[in-house]
Design a protein around this motif. Structure first.
Motif, PDB file in Angstrom:
ATOM      1  N   ALA A  45       0.830  -1.205   0.000  1.00 40.38           N
ATOM      2  CA  ALA A  45       0.000   0.000   0.000  1.00 40.38           C
ATOM      3  C   ALA A  45       0.861   1.250   0.000  1.00 40.38           C
ATOM      4  N   ASP A  46       1.951   1.206   0.742  1.00 39.13           N
ATOM      5  CA  ASP A  46       2.855   2.349   0.796  1.00 39.13           C
ATOM      6  C   ASP A  46       3.485   2.615  -0.573  1.00 39.13           C
ATOM      7  N   LEU A  47       3.864   1.566  -1.277  1.00 40.09           N
ATOM      8  CA  LEU A  47       4.406   1.721  -2.622  1.00 40.09           C
ATOM      9  C   LEU A  47       3.369   2.341  -3.550  1.00 40.09           C
ATOM     10  N   PHE A  48       2.127   1.914  -3.421  1.00 40.85           N
ATOM     11  CA  PHE A  48       1.064   2.459  -4.260  1.00 40.85           C
ATOM     12  C   PHE A  48       0.872   3.943  -3.970  1.00 40.85           C
ATOM     13  N   GLU A  49       0.845   4.306  -2.703  1.00 40.13           N
ATOM     14  CA  GLU A  49       0.636   5.693  -2.326  1.00 40.13           C
ATOM     15  C   GLU A  49       1.742   6.600  -2.845  1.00 40.13           C
ATOM     16  N   LYS A  50       2.944   6.050  -2.987  1.00 46.85           N
ATOM     17  CA  LYS A  50       4.081   6.835  -3.470  1.00 46.85           C
ATOM     18  C   LYS A  50       4.214   6.788  -4.991  1.00 46.85           C
ATOM     19  N   ASN A  51       3.184   6.273  -5.660  1.00 49.01           N
ATOM     20  CA  ASN A  51       3.165   6.195  -7.125  1.00 49.01           C
ATOM     21  C   ASN A  51       4.223   5.253  -7.681  1.00 49.01           C
ATOM     22  N   GLU A  52       4.698   4.334  -6.888  1.00 45.76           N
ATOM     23  CA  GLU A  52       5.697   3.372  -7.357  1.00 45.76           C
ATOM     24  C   GLU A  52       4.960   2.142  -7.871  1.00 45.76           C
ATOM     25  N   TRP A  53       4.242   2.339  -8.991  1.00 49.01           N
ATOM     26  CA  TRP A  53       3.337   1.323  -9.504  1.00 49.01           C
ATOM     27  C   TRP A  53       4.063   0.021  -9.843  1.00 49.01           C
ATOM     28  N   GLU A  54       5.213   0.131 -10.489  1.00 44.24           N
ATOM     29  CA  GLU A  54       5.918  -1.073 -10.923  1.00 44.24           C
ATOM     30  C   GLU A  54       6.320  -1.946  -9.745  1.00 44.24           C
ATOM     31  N   PHE A  55       6.889  -1.315  -8.706  1.00 44.70           N
ATOM     32  CA  PHE A  55       7.314  -2.082  -7.543  1.00 44.70           C
ATOM     33  C   PHE A  55       6.113  -2.580  -6.742  1.00 44.70           C
ATOM     34  N   CYS A  56       5.045  -1.801  -6.723  1.00 42.42           N
ATOM     35  CA  CYS A  56       3.824  -2.250  -6.051  1.00 42.42           C
ATOM     36  C   CYS A  56       3.289  -3.504  -6.725  1.00 42.42           C
ATOM     37  N   ARG A  57       3.245  -3.484  -8.048  1.00 42.97           N
ATOM     38  CA  ARG A  57       2.741  -4.637  -8.796  1.00 42.97           C
ATOM     39  C   ARG A  57       3.629  -5.863  -8.577  1.00 42.97           C
ATOM     40  N   ARG A  58       4.928  -5.627  -8.505  1.00 42.87           N
ATOM     41  CA  ARG A  58       5.862  -6.728  -8.290  1.00 42.87           C
ATOM     42  C   ARG A  58       5.657  -7.351  -6.907  1.00 42.87           C
ATOM     43  N   GLU A  59       5.467  -6.501  -5.891  1.00 45.17           N
ATOM     44  CA  GLU A  59       5.258  -7.022  -4.544  1.00 45.17           C
ATOM     45  C   GLU A  59       3.926  -7.764  -4.448  1.00 45.17           C
ATOM     46  N   CYS A  60       2.928  -7.288  -5.193  1.00 49.26           N
ATOM     47  CA  CYS A  60       1.646  -8.001  -5.207  1.00 49.26           C
ATOM     48  C   CYS A  60       1.821  -9.400  -5.785  1.00 49.26           C
ATOM     49  N   ARG A  61       2.597  -9.496  -6.840  1.00 45.79           N
ATOM     50  CA  ARG A  61       2.827 -10.800  -7.452  1.00 45.79           C
ATOM     51  C   ARG A  61       3.567 -11.730  -6.502  1.00 45.79           C
ATOM     52  N   ARG A  62       4.529 -11.188  -5.776  1.00 43.18           N
ATOM     53  CA  ARG A  62       5.249 -12.016  -4.810  1.00 43.18           C
ATOM     54  C   ARG A  62       4.297 -12.532  -3.733  1.00 43.18           C
ATOM     55  N   ALA A  63       3.444 -11.645  -3.259  1.00 43.19           N
ATOM     56  CA  ALA A  63       2.493 -12.032  -2.226  1.00 43.19           C
ATOM     57  C   ALA A  63       1.531 -13.095  -2.741  1.00 43.19           C
ATOM     58  N   LEU A  64       1.082 -12.951  -3.983  1.00 41.80           N
ATOM     59  CA  LEU A  64       0.148 -13.919  -4.542  1.00 41.80           C
ATOM     60  C   LEU A  64       0.813 -15.264  -4.776  1.00 41.80           C
ATOM     61  N   LEU A  65       2.079 -15.253  -5.205  1.00 43.74           N
ATOM     62  CA  LEU A  65       2.797 -16.506  -5.414  1.00 43.74           C
ATOM     63  C   LEU A  65       2.996 -17.263  -4.106  1.00 43.74           C
ATOM     64  N   SER A  66       3.197 -16.522  -3.036  1.00 35.63           N
ATOM     65  CA  SER A  66       3.383 -17.156  -1.728  1.00 35.63           C
ATOM     66  C   SER A  66       2.058 -17.343  -0.991  1.00 35.63           C
ATOM     67  N   GLN A  67       0.938 -17.010  -1.684  1.00 32.89           N
ATOM     68  CA  GLN A  67      -0.406 -17.181  -1.142  1.00 32.89           C
ATOM     69  C   GLN A  67      -0.595 -16.410   0.160  1.00 32.89           C
ATOM     70  N   THR A  68      -0.060 -15.195   0.178  1.00 32.42           N
ATOM     71  CA  THR A  68      -0.207 -14.321   1.344  1.00 32.42           C
ATOM     72  C   THR A  68      -1.611 -13.731   1.360  1.00 32.42           C
ATOM     73  N   GLU A  69      -2.256 -13.817   2.494  1.00 34.40           N
ATOM     74  CA  GLU A  69      -3.589 -13.245   2.636  1.00 34.40           C
ATOM     75  C   GLU A  69      -3.496 -11.763   3.013  1.00 34.40           C
ATOM     76  N   PRO A  70      -4.507 -10.946   2.613  1.00 34.43           N
ATOM     77  CA  PRO A  70      -5.704 -11.298   1.858  1.00 34.43           C
ATOM     78  C   PRO A  70      -5.445 -11.212   0.344  1.00 34.43           C
ATOM     79  N   THR A  71      -5.582 -12.301  -0.356  1.00 29.87           N
ATOM     80  CA  THR A  71      -5.227 -12.358  -1.769  1.00 29.87           C
ATOM     81  C   THR A  71      -6.065 -11.405  -2.620  1.00 29.87           C
ATOM     82  N   GLU A  72      -7.353 -11.209  -2.266  1.00 31.94           N
ATOM     83  CA  GLU A  72      -8.206 -10.334  -3.069  1.00 31.94           C
ATOM     84  C   GLU A  72      -7.657  -8.913  -3.130  1.00 31.94           C
TER      85      GLU A  72
END
Length: 287
Positions: A45-72
């Motif tokens: 969320a902090d990355l998103f707020e700072k407009n760091e879209w690319e890194f935010c998207r990358r961290e989301c993918r990492r979280a989803l690959l590791s099945q970190t909740e909340p996935t939605e």
């Protein structure tokens, strides 16, 4: 019958609300509803707020690959980051469709519907945009999103007056909230334009490591999160204390890897071993 809009708005959201950045505040709407935030979600969320879209998207993918909740919520943040990066709007539109139809978090669905409406409006699909905005307007229990959806419907009607036919009830409903629309809401909810430009830069130390050092040495880190991500989290939570923390991790890495406890699989398929920052900063006074 519309739901009551009586949820409190957090100080963090009020701080974001005054930033004149279209749609930035929507991402925060589902974060302050929880009493506590998982470290990975807070960082993303902090990355998103700072407009760091690319890194935010990358961290989301990492979280989803590791099945970190909340996935939605990671799925939604990933899609929202992709939209702001200027990715193919049709692909992101399909991802929002999937999120709305498959997830079980009503607030995530409401935000995704609003984001979809913005995309549809941009793609010159006003009828579909009205349906998405109406879904968000009528299903959210969050006052901030409620006001955005109602203002967006109002502006969409101005852009496509023919949509007013047969929507008298909806017009009456959004009119009741008009006295709560603050000044910048009109510009924030205006018809979106295609994204141009590049994402803003993250912390320069992390950016230098990820762009210059990491490619040179390859994926040698055997821990999860990676050392650069570990430093990012430490810096976010503890400031200058992040430097001795990452130095300690460099010395600790061989021992943790040798024990081979709690293995996870990275995006590249590499086996790593979980070593979260929470295991090493519990004794510190959190900021």
């Amino acid at each position: 019958m519309l739901k009551r809009m009586d949820q409190p708005i957090s100080n963090r959201f009020l701080r974001l609300l005054h930033k004149n950045i279209p749609m930035l505040t929507v991402a925060g709407m589902f974060f302050f509803s929880a009493h506590t935030l998982a470290g990975s979600l807070e960082l993303t969320a902090d990355l998103f707020e700072k407009n760091e879209w690319e890194f935010c998207r990358r961290e989301c993918r990492r979280a989803l690959l590791s099945q970190t909740e909340p996935t939605e919520r990671f799925q939604l943040l990933s899609a929202m980051s992709g939209i702001r990066m200027g990715n193919d709007p049709l692909l992101e539109h399909n991802e929002l469709d999937r999120i709305i139809s498959e997830n079980h978090d009503d607030q995530v669905s409401a935000i995704a519907a609003y984001e979809r409406g913005r995309l549809q409006w941009q793609l010159e699909q006003p009828e579909q945009a009205l349906q998405s905005f109406s879904l968000s307007f009528q299903s959210t229990t969050n006052k901030a999103l409620f006001l955005r959806a109602s203002c967006s419907i109002f502006l969409l009607f101005k852009d496509a007056p023919e949509l007013k036919d047969g929507n008298d009830d909806l017009i009456s409903q959004i009119t009741t909230s008009r006295d709560q629309w603050y000044g910048t809401l009109f510009s924030e909810c205006a018809k979106p334009t295609p994204v141009t430009g590049t994402p803003s830069a993250p912390n320069w130390v992390i950016r230098f490591y990820r762009s210059q050092i990491s490619p040179a040495i390859g994926e040698r880190c055997t821990l999860e999160p990676s050392c650069s991500e570990y430093f990012h989290q430490a810096n976010h939570k503890h400031g200058l204390k992040a430097y001795p923390m990452i130095a300690d991790r460099f010395f600790r890495e061989p021992e943790v890897s040798q024990k081979k406890k709690d293995p996870v699989i990275s995006e590249s398929g590499q086996i790593r071993y979980r070593d979260p920052i929470e295991n090493h900063d519990f004794w510190m006074k959190k900021k």
